[in-house]
Design an enzyme around this catalytic site. Structure first.
Site, PDB file in Angstrom:
ATOM      1  N   GLY A  46       0.832  -1.208   0.000  1.00 11.31           N
ATOM      2  CA  GLY A  46       0.000   0.000   0.000  1.00 11.31           C
ATOM      3  C   GLY A  46       0.859   1.247   0.000  1.00 11.31           C
ATOM      4  N   TYR A 191     -15.216  -4.091   7.647  1.00 16.00           N
ATOM      5  CA  TYR A 191     -13.858  -3.604   7.919  1.00 16.00           C
ATOM      6  C   TYR A 191     -13.364  -4.129   9.268  1.00 16.00           C
ATOM      7  CZ  TYR A 191     -10.065  -0.147   8.647  1.00 16.00           C
ATOM      8  OH  TYR A 191      -8.851   0.467   8.878  1.00 16.00           O
TER       9      TYR A 191
HETATM   10  N1  LIG Z   1      -6.903   6.345   7.487  1.00 15.07           N
HETATM   11  C1  LIG Z   1      -7.264   5.932   8.699  1.00 15.07           C
HETATM   12  O1  LIG Z   1      -7.995   6.638   9.447  1.00 15.07           O
HETATM   13  C2  LIG Z   1      -6.771   4.607   9.238  1.00 15.07           C
HETATM   14  C3  LIG Z   1      -6.971   4.328  10.591  1.00 15.07           C
HETATM   15  C4  LIG Z   1      -6.533   3.104  11.092  1.00 15.07           C
HETATM   16  C5  LIG Z   1      -5.903   2.199  10.258  1.00 15.07           C
HETATM   17  N2  LIG Z   1      -5.734   2.506   8.943  1.00 15.07           N
HETATM   18  C6  LIG Z   1      -5.080   1.500   8.089  1.00 15.07           C
HETATM   19  O2  LIG Z   1      -3.964   2.109   7.478  1.00 15.07           O
HETATM   20  C7  LIG Z   1      -3.693   1.450   6.233  1.00 15.07           C
HETATM   21  C8  LIG Z   1      -3.447   2.485   5.137  1.00 15.07           C
HETATM   22  O3  LIG Z   1      -4.604   3.275   5.012  1.00 15.07           O
HETATM   23  P1  LIG Z   1      -4.602   4.751   4.386  1.00 15.07           P
HETATM   24  O4  LIG Z   1      -5.508   5.548   5.235  1.00 15.07           O
HETATM   25  O5  LIG Z   1      -3.227   5.215   4.117  1.00 15.07           O
HETATM   26  O6  LIG Z   1      -5.383   4.459   3.029  1.00 15.07           O
HETATM   27  P2  LIG Z   1      -5.112   4.822   1.492  1.00 15.07           P
HETATM   28  O7  LIG Z   1      -4.522   6.183   1.374  1.00 15.07           O
HETATM   29  O8  LIG Z   1      -6.384   4.531   0.792  1.00 15.07           O
HETATM   30  O9  LIG Z   1      -4.009   3.759   1.074  1.00 15.07           O
HETATM   31  C9  LIG Z   1      -4.316   2.398   0.967  1.00 15.07           C
HETATM   32  C10 LIG Z   1      -3.188   1.723   0.220  1.00 15.07           C
HETATM   33  O10 LIG Z   1      -3.511   0.332   0.053  1.00 15.07           O
HETATM   34  C11 LIG Z   1      -3.346  -0.013  -1.317  1.00 15.07           C
HETATM   35  N3  LIG Z   1      -4.249  -1.079  -1.699  1.00 15.07           N
HETATM   36  C12 LIG Z   1      -5.599  -1.111  -1.530  1.00 15.07           C
HETATM   37  N4  LIG Z   1      -6.109  -2.225  -2.067  1.00 15.07           N
HETATM   38  C13 LIG Z   1      -5.057  -2.927  -2.586  1.00 15.07           C
HETATM   39  C14 LIG Z   1      -4.944  -4.156  -3.286  1.00 15.07           C
HETATM   40  N5  LIG Z   1      -6.019  -4.903  -3.566  1.00 15.07           N
HETATM   41  N6  LIG Z   1      -3.720  -4.578  -3.658  1.00 15.07           N
HETATM   42  C15 LIG Z   1      -2.619  -3.822  -3.403  1.00 15.07           C
HETATM   43  N7  LIG Z   1      -2.662  -2.648  -2.739  1.00 15.07           N
HETATM   44  C16 LIG Z   1      -3.872  -2.209  -2.343  1.00 15.07           C
HETATM   45  C17 LIG Z   1      -3.648   1.278  -2.071  1.00 15.07           C
HETATM   46  O11 LIG Z   1      -3.026   1.321  -3.335  1.00 15.07           O
HETATM   47  P3  LIG Z   1      -3.747   1.093  -4.765  1.00 15.07           P
HETATM   48  O12 LIG Z   1      -5.112   1.700  -4.675  1.00 15.07           O
HETATM   49  O13 LIG Z   1      -2.810   1.769  -5.694  1.00 15.07           O
HETATM   50  O14 LIG Z   1      -3.748  -0.383  -4.927  1.00 15.07           O
HETATM   51  C18 LIG Z   1      -2.994   2.316  -1.174  1.00 15.07           C
HETATM   52  O15 LIG Z   1      -1.631   2.441  -1.456  1.00 15.07           O
HETATM   53  C19 LIG Z   1      -4.887   0.515   5.979  1.00 15.07           C
HETATM   54  O16 LIG Z   1      -4.528  -0.802   6.310  1.00 15.07           O
HETATM   55  C20 LIG Z   1      -5.949   1.021   6.948  1.00 15.07           C
HETATM   56  O17 LIG Z   1      -6.821  -0.017   7.349  1.00 15.07           O
HETATM   57  C21 LIG Z   1      -6.144   3.688   8.404  1.00 15.07           C
END
Ligand SMILES: NC(=O)c1ccc[n+]([C@@H]2O[C@H](COP(=O)([O-])OP(=O)(O)OC[C@H]3O[C@@H](n4cnc5c(N)ncnc54)[C@H](OP(=O)(O)O)[C@@H]3O)[C@@H](O)[C@H]2O)c1
Length: 297
Positions: A46, A191
């Site tokens: 990601g 989720y």
């Molecule tokens: N944002 C929050 O509030 C929050 C809070 C707690 C935990 N988290 C966790 O933090 C992590 C990152 O989240 P973020 O907020 O940075 O989200 P984000 O900006 O949407 O990034 C998600 C990343 O995952 C990749 N991804 C999604 N589906 C994929 C697939 N099928 N195969 C390969 N790569 C994939 C996306 O890349 P592509 O679309 O290019 O594939 C992107 O690089 C997640 O695990 C999330 O559950 C987030």
């Protein structure tokens, strides 16, 4: 952009103060981070957006050889170019981590091309907030969250773990969510269940592999303002920036704690365990006040 006196860093000062109090973060010293990762092979899933992208950039700038995985090849190439412009080394591996055969091939390719992986940052993920009444004809919401948040990382680690155990070194950092420590919140079934599944899997496996020198860290990340959280209106809720969230990731890589969680999560967990039924009733009474469903796609 001109900031009003009540704003700092583009955010209202009250929100920044609340964020500091609720989720204090600190940035590892540049020298400490470099000592921890210089020359190490660090896989970031990601890495095309959000927390993963910011973490990959900091780790790359500190001398790690960063392997970047996500579906968006162009975005990954851009991140790699930014890392290289900072003097770092990055390799791009576009892949869909929900394609289990492709994940296994990818893991073998890492070992063939780099010999080993020192650190895995399991960050790729998908979030969906949708009420159960809006989900009756959307079984795919449950399969796609379980595939990316649970089965994909399990498939990846089943191939990487034997080598880590044999070398008697390795570190797996999981970007979990504070939500898995709290009572299950309405509308987050897909989720929450998928993130909880991997959290339990990793903590169970940790007990087996720690004796072989493989460390694990679960980061129970609070709200982070990214494209993932954007569809739900969290604009007035205190949350971290991607810069702050990636500091937590770098802190995990340098100090290798078993977990990183908001300081208040342990007392809140203890209290909610004692008052489980009342918390459930609170959610049941509040369901008419809940906003509609949201997901990026
Ligand atoms: N944002 C929050 O509030 C929050 C809070 C707690 C935990 N988290 C966790 O933090 C992590 C990152 O989240 P973020 O907020 O940075 O989200 P984000 O900006 O949407 O990034 C998600 C990343 O995952 C990749 N991804 C999604 N589906 C994929 C697939 N099928 N195969 C390969 N790569 C994939 C996306 O890349 P592509 O679309 O290019 O594939 C992107 O690089 C997640 O695990 C999330 O559950 C987030």
């Amino acid at each position: 952009m001109n900031e009003t006196p009540a704003q700092s860093n583009g955010r209202p000062i009250a929100e920044r103060v609340a964020t500091r109090l609720l989720y204090p973060t600190s940035r590892p010293r540049a020298k400490t981070l470099r000592e921890a990762v210089d020359g190490k092979v660090v896989l970031v899933t990601g890495a095309s957006h959000g927390i993963g992208k910011a973490s990959a950039r900091k780790l790359g700038a500190a001398g790690a050889i960063v392997l970047l995985v996500a579906r968006s090849a162009d975005d990954l190439r851009q991140v790699a170019a930014e890392i290289e412009a900072d003097g770092g080394t990055a390799h791009v591996y576009p892949a869909d981590l929900t394609d289990m055969d492709a994940v296994e091939r990818l893991a073998r390719q890492f070992l063939d091309e780099h010999g080993h992986i020192d650190v895995v940052i399991n960050n790729a993920g998908k979030s969906i907030r949708r009420s159960i009444s809006d989900s009756y004809d959307r079984f795919h919401d449950f399969t796609r969250t379980i595939d990316i948040n649970y089965l994909g990382p399990v498939r990846l680690l089943l191939t990487l773990l034997p080598d880590m155990r044999e070398r008697k070194q390795g570190h797996i950092v999981n970007i979990s969510t504070w939500g898995v420590l709290m009572p299950p919140a309405p509308q987050w079934a897909a989720y929450g269940a998928s993130k909880s599944a991997f959290d339990v899997w990793l903590r169970s496996v940790a007990a087996e592999v720690s004796g072989d020198g493989v460390a694990t860290t679960s980061i129970y990340m609070p709200l982070v303002h990214t494209r993932m959280s954007a569809p739900t209106d969290f604009s007035r809720v205190p949350g971290l920036t991607v810069d702050e969230a990636s500091d937590l990731v770098c802190h995990a890589v340098t100090t290798r704690p078993r977990e990183i969680a908001p300081w208040w999560s342990a007392p809140v967990q203890a209290w909610t365990n004692l008052t489980r039924n009342q918390v459930q009733r609170f959610f049941e009474r509040g369901r008419s006040l809940l906003p509609g469903s949201s997901s990026r796609t």
